[in-house]
Motif scaffolding. Structure first.
Motif, mmCIF file in Angstrom:
data_model
loop_
_atom_site.group_PDB
_atom_site.id
_atom_site.type_symbol
_atom_site.label_atom_id
_atom_site.label_comp_id
_atom_site.label_asym_id
_atom_site.label_seq_id
_atom_site.Cartn_x
_atom_site.Cartn_y
_atom_site.Cartn_z
ATOM 1 N N THR A 178 60.126 35.042 39.849
ATOM 2 C CA THR A 178 59.192 34.243 40.638
ATOM 3 C C THR A 178 59.326 32.781 40.233
ATOM 4 O OG1 THR A 178 56.876 34.091 41.358
ATOM 5 C CG2 THR A 178 57.255 34.630 39.033
ATOM 6 N N ASP A 179 58.327 31.976 40.545
ATOM 7 C CA ASP A 179 58.379 30.559 40.173
ATOM 8 C C ASP A 179 57.046 30.159 39.545
ATOM 9 O OD1 ASP A 179 56.547 30.150 42.316
ATOM 10 O OD2 ASP A 179 58.217 29.924 43.711
ATOM 11 N N THR A 182 53.877 30.206 41.749
ATOM 12 C CA THR A 182 53.316 31.545 41.935
ATOM 13 C C THR A 182 52.632 32.014 40.666
ATOM 14 O OG1 THR A 182 55.044 32.049 43.552
ATOM 15 C CG2 THR A 182 53.854 33.914 42.618
ATOM 16 N N CYS A 183 53.202 31.681 39.522
ATOM 17 C CA CYS A 183 52.551 32.006 38.243
ATOM 18 C C CYS A 183 51.158 31.393 38.182
ATOM 19 C CB CYS A 183 53.389 31.507 37.074
ATOM 20 S SG CYS A 183 54.853 32.485 36.715
ATOM 21 N N THR A 191 46.122 34.543 44.327
ATOM 22 C CA THR A 191 46.897 35.593 44.976
ATOM 23 C C THR A 191 47.014 36.757 44.008
ATOM 24 O OG1 THR A 191 48.932 36.052 46.220
ATOM 25 C CG2 THR A 191 49.179 34.828 44.176
ATOM 26 N N GLU A 195 50.443 40.758 46.786
ATOM 27 C CA GLU A 195 50.582 39.758 47.845
ATOM 28 C C GLU A 195 51.802 38.877 47.612
ATOM 29 O OE1 GLU A 195 45.811 39.236 48.922
ATOM 30 O OE2 GLU A 195 46.793 37.892 47.477
ATOM 31 N N ALA A 196 52.046 38.513 46.353
ATOM 32 C CA ALA A 196 53.212 37.689 46.041
ATOM 33 C C ALA A 196 54.502 38.427 46.359
ATOM 34 C CB ALA A 196 53.177 37.270 44.570
ATOM 35 N N SER A 199 54.938 38.718 50.235
ATOM 36 C CA SER A 199 55.285 37.453 50.894
ATOM 37 C C SER A 199 56.646 36.926 50.480
ATOM 38 C CB SER A 199 54.217 36.399 50.572
ATOM 39 O OG SER A 199 54.238 36.082 49.176
ATOM 40 N N ARG A 201 57.284 35.673 47.542
ATOM 41 C CA ARG A 201 57.149 34.659 46.491
ATOM 42 C C ARG A 201 57.583 35.217 45.139
ATOM 43 N NH1 ARG A 201 51.287 32.004 46.837
ATOM 44 N NH2 ARG A 201 52.257 30.583 45.330
ATOM 45 N N ALA A 202 57.677 36.535 45.056
ATOM 46 C CA ALA A 202 58.152 37.195 43.846
ATOM 47 C C ALA A 202 58.944 38.421 44.260
ATOM 48 C CB ALA A 202 56.982 37.603 42.948
ATOM 49 N N THR A 203 59.905 38.806 43.427
ATOM 50 C CA THR A 203 60.670 40.028 43.664
ATOM 51 C C THR A 203 60.608 40.887 42.414
ATOM 52 O OG1 THR A 203 62.744 39.016 42.906
ATOM 53 C CG2 THR A 203 62.248 38.896 45.267
#
Length: 216
Positions: A178-179, A182-183, A191, A195-196, A199, A201-203
């Motif tokens: 992630t980034d 997002t953290c 969030t 949800e992350a 969307s 925003r995270a894998t």
């Protein structure tokens, strides 16, 4: 006349005041943050506490040893270095750090030009969000670096060997990429991890042993 020693106690019969007698000095809780990752050498602590002087860090570690929050031991051969590690009493400060991180998360914002950044500093704020992944070691990769957290069977953060570790895990049960934005959103409750992931925003990648529960 010799200089009088600095007064170290609030001299109040209050649990909060007594706690602050032990951990209220500048840098003490940040030393705890670093040692929650496991034993660290003095040079490693100094490198990950930018802004602290060598004299200040040495003094804080000595105070923390006297308070039985940390211990110092020599590594077995062939290593010749000493490391500092938290005692059980020191590790009990993990919920305190988590509460402080949760309280401070809404004010974190974007890094200021003067702010130092270390990837593993996001570990404590993320512990609650990552606990929903279940028991195991979760490796987190950011542009700034990697760290990993250890989650106990009951979903709490395991901290017998450190609540988290700096760098990649040897055998992670899951890998999360992630980034920092997002953290911050996860830490501040803006969030959820689900949800992350939904969307993009995270894998999340599960290892073979846990691949059956990979969908989130």
């Amino acid at each position: 006349m010799p200089r009088q020693p600095r007064r170290r106690s609030y001299d109040q019969h209050c649990a909060a005041a007594r706690a602050l007698d032990l951990v209220g000095d500048r840098w003490t809780l940040l030393v705890v943050r670093e040692l929650l990752a496991g034993p660290r050498r003095y040079t490693d602590l100094h490198a990950d506490l930018p802004g602290v002087s060598t004299d200040m860090l040495a003094g804080r570690l000595k105070d923390m040893e006297a308070a039985e929050l940390v211990t110092r031991r020599r590594l077995p051969p062939p290593a010749s270095a000493y490391v500092y590690e938290l005692t059980p009493r020191g590790r009990d400060l993990l919920p305190v750090l988590r509460a402080l991180a949760a309280w401070g998360a809404p004010d974190l914002g974007e890094p200021r030009p003067t702010d130092a950044v270390r990837a593993h500093w996001y570990a404590v704020p993320l512990l609650g969000a990552l606990a929903e992944l279940g028991e195991g070691v979760v490796q987190v990769t950011l542009d700034e670096g990697e760290f990993h957290v250890r989650i106990a069977a009951d979903g709490s953060t395991a901290h017998g060997d450190g609540a988290y570790g700096d760098g990649a895990a040897e055998r992670p049960d899951a890998r999360l990429r992630t980034d920092t934005a997002t953290c911050r959103a996860l830490a501040g409750g803006e969030t959820t991890l689900a949800e992350a992931l939904a969307s993009g925003r995270a894998t999340l990648e599960r290892t073979a042993a846990t691949a059956g529960t990979a969908s989130r």
